[in-house]
Design a protein around this motif. Sequence first.
Motif, PDB file in Angstrom:
ATOM      1  N   LEU A 185       3.152   5.960   6.814  1.00  0.00           N
ATOM      2  CA  LEU A 185       2.893   4.562   6.481  1.00  0.00           C
ATOM      3  C   LEU A 185       4.218   3.839   6.321  1.00  0.00           C
ATOM      4  O   LEU A 185       4.984   4.116   5.387  1.00  0.00           O
ATOM      5  CB  LEU A 185       2.077   4.443   5.194  1.00  0.00           C
ATOM      6  N   PRO A 186       4.528   2.911   7.228  1.00  0.00           N
ATOM      7  CA  PRO A 186       5.775   2.153   7.100  1.00  0.00           C
ATOM      8  C   PRO A 186       5.653   1.121   5.978  1.00  0.00           C
ATOM      9  O   PRO A 186       4.578   0.923   5.413  1.00  0.00           O
ATOM     10  CB  PRO A 186       5.899   1.486   8.472  1.00  0.00           C
ATOM     11  N   ILE A 187       6.748   0.447   5.679  1.00  0.00           N
ATOM     12  CA  ILE A 187       6.696  -0.615   4.669  1.00  0.00           C
ATOM     13  C   ILE A 187       6.494  -1.987   5.313  1.00  0.00           C
ATOM     14  O   ILE A 187       6.297  -2.978   4.614  1.00  0.00           O
ATOM     15  CB  ILE A 187       7.958  -0.636   3.792  1.00  0.00           C
TER      16      ILE A 187
ATOM     17  N   ASN B 201      -8.086  -0.466  -1.167  1.00  0.00           N
ATOM     18  CA  ASN B 201      -8.546  -1.850  -1.051  1.00  0.00           C
ATOM     19  C   ASN B 201      -8.507  -2.609  -2.372  1.00  0.00           C
ATOM     20  O   ASN B 201      -8.492  -3.841  -2.384  1.00  0.00           O
ATOM     21  CB  ASN B 201      -9.943  -1.894  -0.442  1.00  0.00           C
ATOM     22  N   ALA B 202      -8.470  -1.886  -3.483  1.00  0.00           N
ATOM     23  CA  ALA B 202      -8.276  -2.553  -4.766  1.00  0.00           C
ATOM     24  C   ALA B 202      -6.910  -3.233  -4.827  1.00  0.00           C
ATOM     25  O   ALA B 202      -6.749  -4.261  -5.504  1.00  0.00           O
ATOM     26  CB  ALA B 202      -8.422  -1.553  -5.910  1.00  0.00           C
ATOM     27  N   GLN B 203      -5.932  -2.689  -4.108  1.00  0.00           N
ATOM     28  CA  GLN B 203      -4.627  -3.331  -4.032  1.00  0.00           C
ATOM     29  C   GLN B 203      -4.722  -4.662  -3.273  1.00  0.00           C
ATOM     30  O   GLN B 203      -4.034  -5.627  -3.605  1.00  0.00           O
ATOM     31  CB  GLN B 203      -3.625  -2.390  -3.357  1.00  0.00           C
TER      32      GLN B 203
ATOM     33  N   HIS C 290       0.803  -1.226   0.000  1.00  0.00           N
ATOM     34  CA  HIS C 290       0.000   0.000   0.000  1.00  0.00           C
ATOM     35  C   HIS C 290       0.837   1.278   0.000  1.00  0.00           C
ATOM     36  O   HIS C 290       0.290   2.380   0.117  1.00  0.00           O
ATOM     37  CB  HIS C 290      -0.922   0.014   1.223  1.00  0.00           C
ATOM     38  N   ARG C 291       2.137   1.152  -0.144  1.00  0.00           N
ATOM     39  CA  ARG C 291       2.999   2.333   0.039  1.00  0.00           C
ATOM     40  C   ARG C 291       2.754   3.415  -1.010  1.00  0.00           C
ATOM     41  O   ARG C 291       3.052   4.593  -0.761  1.00  0.00           O
ATOM     42  CB  ARG C 291       4.474   1.904   0.053  1.00  0.00           C
ATOM     43  N   ALA C 292       2.212   3.037  -2.172  1.00  0.00           N
ATOM     44  CA  ALA C 292       1.963   4.038  -3.216  1.00  0.00           C
ATOM     45  C   ALA C 292       0.489   4.401  -3.328  1.00  0.00           C
ATOM     46  O   ALA C 292       0.080   5.054  -4.286  1.00  0.00           O
ATOM     47  CB  ALA C 292       2.471   3.520  -4.566  1.00  0.00           C
TER      48      ALA C 292
END
Length: 386
Positions: free
Chosen positions: A206-208, A334-336, A193-195
């Motif tokens: 937001l961490p990775i 949420n599509a991700q 979700h990072r992008a």
Amino acid sequence: MSEQAHFVDDSLLDKVPRWRNYLAAKLGFRNHWYPVKLSSDVLEGKVTQAKVCGEEILLKRVDGEVKAIRDRCVHRGVKFSEKIECYTTDTITCWYHGFTYKWDDGRLCDILASPDSKAIGRRHVKSYPVQEAKGLVFVFVGDEGFETPPLAEDVPPTFLDDDLELHCAIYEVESNWRVGCENGFDGLHVYIHRASELVPDTKRSLPIGHLAKSGEVEVHEAQGMPKGVYDAFANHTSIWEGKVDGEVVVAGTKRVSDKPTRTTAASLWMPCGLRVDDFPDQDITQFEFYVPVTESSHLYVMLVGKRVATNQESADFNHEFWNRWKPIGFENFNAQDVQARLALQKFYKRDSAWLDEMLIEGDFPIIKWRELCHRHARGIQKPEHL
């Protein structure tokens, strides 16, 4: 059965004794409540189709109350839905021979082609308990004679709170329901979700990834209460940089802000409900249900909730949902998750994949979820139920 279902071989089940029932539940758990439709989609006098745990059902709103029966005539097994015939408000008639049933309890009340049959009044098509809550229609998929538990036991805590206003959207995803549950509850999957557009929109950090402290999740299994696993993110150590051979190749988004937008916890509740606290933003809660449809598909029921005290607050939240949280939350962030589940399904469609996986320390909450389901499932959907 309406579709050929392939159930897990006992030899595989024996290899995971602590979560055997979970592995067996390709089509979900019996004797539980599931959301199947938006209330607004079940109209007065109109018959609507749904499928849950592999069972095909029909819904109809009769005098304001939603009724549900199995989409299968007890006579020769044809589907009522092939050609809907409802000659009175409270009955449905099979188009093949005129077998007519009451929507309320499924009782065979007439046979148009054989009105003196002794079967009248003695047989019935399966009917389902139905309850509406928070804009959703819930159906209890269970055994005849099983005492129906309160809906509150089968949804995440706070979901039914009176002052919590919820907005919802439903999608169908081509992956098993368990893949959906575990994707939603997976603390490590923040990496994908990072992008997302949600990150700059909410000005959040937001961490990775996260380093979960093994053993620090809360397992809730008190009698008469929802059964779930609660993972407080305060127990995590956030990972902000990803390195390969010591070189930073991926970075999270870390902001200094006077507004605490960090998600505080995620929890997963039987039979298939997720709650994410303070997400997608502070003072908002996201709920998700991953409802079994077939072995390879589930309903993705997404809701965001906010506590409102006035009509103006309600109107403001409604506008916020349609113009912000639905497009950048459901349809982007949420599509991700949907994309990830489609990829996971290619692996987990093989029963043996659940044994071939390699879980690590950060997957500890998922293991506790599987074990909880094994202990508290009220039944497993089996071939004879279809």
